[in-house]
Structures are given as C-alpha cells and as structure tokens.
Design a protein around this motif. Structure first.
Motif, PDB file in Angstrom:
ATOM      1  N   LYS A 161      34.610  41.397  43.741  1.00 29.08           N
ATOM      2  CA  LYS A 161      35.831  41.068  44.479  1.00 29.08           C
ATOM      3  C   LYS A 161      36.283  42.236  45.346  1.00 29.08           C
ATOM      4  N   HIS A 162      36.269  43.438  44.773  1.00 29.07           N
ATOM      5  CA  HIS A 162      36.808  44.605  45.473  1.00 29.07           C
ATOM      6  C   HIS A 162      35.736  45.535  46.040  1.00 29.07           C
ATOM      7  N   PRO A 169      30.405  50.350  54.598  1.00 29.69           N
ATOM      8  CA  PRO A 169      29.352  50.470  53.579  1.00 29.69           C
ATOM      9  C   PRO A 169      29.894  50.109  52.199  1.00 29.69           C
ATOM     10  N   SER A 170      29.113  49.361  51.443  1.00 29.81           N
ATOM     11  CA  SER A 170      29.579  48.876  50.144  1.00 29.81           C
ATOM     12  C   SER A 170      28.490  49.042  49.091  1.00 29.81           C
ATOM     13  N   SER A 190      32.321  50.412  45.422  1.00 34.87           N
ATOM     14  CA  SER A 190      33.192  50.836  46.519  1.00 34.87           C
ATOM     15  C   SER A 190      34.493  50.048  46.426  1.00 34.87           C
ATOM     16  N   ASN A 191      35.560  50.648  46.876  1.00 33.62           N
ATOM     17  CA  ASN A 191      36.882  50.047  46.702  1.00 33.62           C
ATOM     18  C   ASN A 191      37.403  49.518  48.034  1.00 33.62           C
ATOM     19  N   HIS A 192      37.454  48.200  48.139  1.00 36.29           N
ATOM     20  CA  HIS A 192      37.992  47.544  49.337  1.00 36.29           C
ATOM     21  C   HIS A 192      39.033  46.522  48.888  1.00 36.29           C
ATOM     22  N   PRO A 193      40.254  46.966  48.636  1.00 31.77           N
ATOM     23  CA  PRO A 193      41.275  46.065  48.085  1.00 31.77           C
ATOM     24  C   PRO A 193      41.495  44.846  48.963  1.00 31.77           C
ATOM     25  N   LYS A 194      41.631  43.693  48.312  1.00 32.19           N
ATOM     26  CA  LYS A 194      41.905  42.450  49.017  1.00 32.19           C
ATOM     27  C   LYS A 194      43.412  42.308  49.232  1.00 32.19           C
ATOM     28  N   SER A 195      43.767  41.434  50.146  1.00 30.23           N
ATOM     29  CA  SER A 195      45.181  41.194  50.411  1.00 30.23           C
ATOM     30  C   SER A 195      45.806  40.439  49.241  1.00 30.23           C
ATOM     31  N   SER A 233      36.356  54.505  45.679  1.00 31.54           N
ATOM     32  CA  SER A 233      35.548  53.835  44.663  1.00 31.54           C
ATOM     33  C   SER A 233      36.392  53.487  43.442  1.00 31.54           C
ATOM     34  N   TYR A 234      35.877  52.556  42.681  1.00 31.70           N
ATOM     35  CA  TYR A 234      36.538  52.110  41.454  1.00 31.70           C
ATOM     36  C   TYR A 234      35.530  52.206  40.322  1.00 31.70           C
TER      37      TYR A 234
END
Length: 242
Positions: A161-162, A169-170, A190-195, A233-234
C-alpha cells in the motif's frame, strides 16, 4: 468416685469450642475455595471462548480490494499471457483455500503460511512495473514449525500500500526467518504515504496486528515498526518466540 475438676471441665469445653470453630473455619474456607475455583474455571473458559471468537473474526477478514484488483489483473493477463493468467488463478485459488480452511485452525504449518504470503506477493507483482524492486526471501531451518495463521499478511499488505509509487523509485523487501526457537518477519519498503481518501490496502489493519499477537502469543513476541528519520522508508519487524 473422683469428681472432675471444674477447671478441667472448662478447659475441655473451651477445647471443644475451639476445635468446632477451627472445623467450621476450615469447612467454610474449603467451600469458599471450591466455589472460587469453579467460578475461576468458568471465567477462564468464557475468556478462552471470547478469545477464540475474536481470533476467528480477525482470521476471517479479507480485503475485498485485493480480490477485486487481482481478478481485474488476471482478466487483463488472459489477453496477453495465458500461461501467467493460469498461474495467477492457481495462486489465488491456493490463497482462498488457505483463508477459508487452513486459517480456521489455531496454528498452521509454517510452510503453508509462507506459501500464502508468497502467492500474495506474486499476485501483487502482476500490476507492478519492472522498476519496483520486490524481494521475498525465506531462511528456515524447519518448515514444519507451527505458527498462528494470518499474523504477517497485514504487514505485507501495508508494504504494498505504502511502498509503491508510480513516479518515484520503489522497493519492498520481505524477509522471513525461522529456527526451533523463533519465527521472524522483517519488512522494509519505500515510504509513499497515500492520501486520506485512499482506503485500499490492508484489510485487517495494523492496529489489529498487535491484538492478534497479544491473543496468539502473549508475552512471547516483539513488534517494532515505524518510518525512518528521513521519511523515505518504513520498517516493520515481528519476532515470535515459540
């Protein structure tokens, strides 16, 4: 005929009264202990029933977004790669079988739970571009160990999800290790927070992962998770003592 001393009579009466009081006290204490044991046994049985019911509820939860997206992905594959589509259908079938039947048990063989996670990762990879670095690594000395089902899936779901961005890059790295004493699941992504409006992702929810751990492994686990200092990152790590 010798008469009994009044003092002796008094002592004998007092002794009888004392013995009677001790007997009554012991009887009342034993009765109280027996009633307490019965009440405690009933309480423990009720608590065990509540715990099992809660675990069953948690195990039975499944993410409908995952099913919908997977079916859409398989449908798209049928037009371009029939072989991969067939493999994906088999993987989804194994996952559903695990969810419907195996996960009803208190524990399952570790190899079955790992296969469930591996199938999930492979199905999720169908819709990912080659630029997303996905690693699923397993190091186990014994695959016949027993583990509570559905413990790690929410962490893996959360990573997808994140951990995936359409523009940046992920990466998602899942590492599972097990020996005769411990089972651990270590995930970095990798950390890509969703809305806030994006409700896709984990079905059980990370806030319930700890509840699952508390119910299945009380005082026998550690769970560390959080975003790195740079926010890029998470990391989530669960370690269970067998």
């Amino acid at each position: 005929m010798n008469s009994i001393s009044p003092i002796l009579l008094m002592y004998s009466s007092a002794s009888m009264v004392l013995n009677l009081a001790v007997a009554l006290t012991i009887g009342m204490t034993v009765g109280f202990v027996v009633r307490w044991q019965k009440a405690e046994s009933a309480r423990l049985k009720a608590e065990a029933a509540r715990t099992e019911a809660e675990l069953k509820t948690l195990r039975n939860q499944i993410n409908p977004h995952f099913l919908l997206n997977t079916l859409n992905n398989i449908y798209a594959l049928t037009a371009i790669d029939t072989s991969r589509a067939q493999d994906a259908i088999q993987q989804l079938s194994r996952m559903l079988r695990h969810l419907l039947y195996d996960s009803e048990q208190p524990t399952v063989p570790l190899k079955d739970e790992i296969k469930f996670l591996e199938d999930y990762v492979n199905l999720m990879k169908i819709r990912l571009s080659q630029s997303v670095d996905v690693v699923f690594n397993v190091q186990c000395t014994s695959y016949n160990l027993q583990v509570a089902p559905m413990i790690f899936i929410s962490l893996v779901e959360n990573a997808f999800k994140h951990g995936v961005s359409p523009t940046e890059p992920s990466f998602i790295h899942v590492n599972i290790k097990a020996d005769q004493q411990y089972i651990s699941c270590d995930i970095t992504n990798s950390n890509h927070p969703k809305s806030a409006n994006d409700h896709s992702g984990h079905g059980i929810g990370l806030h319930q992962v700890q509840r699952r751990l508390e119910l299945a492994y009380p005082s026998r686990y550690t769970w560390n998770h959080g975003v790195s200092k740079d926010g890029k990152s998470y990391h989530a790590h669960i370690k269970i003592r067998l």
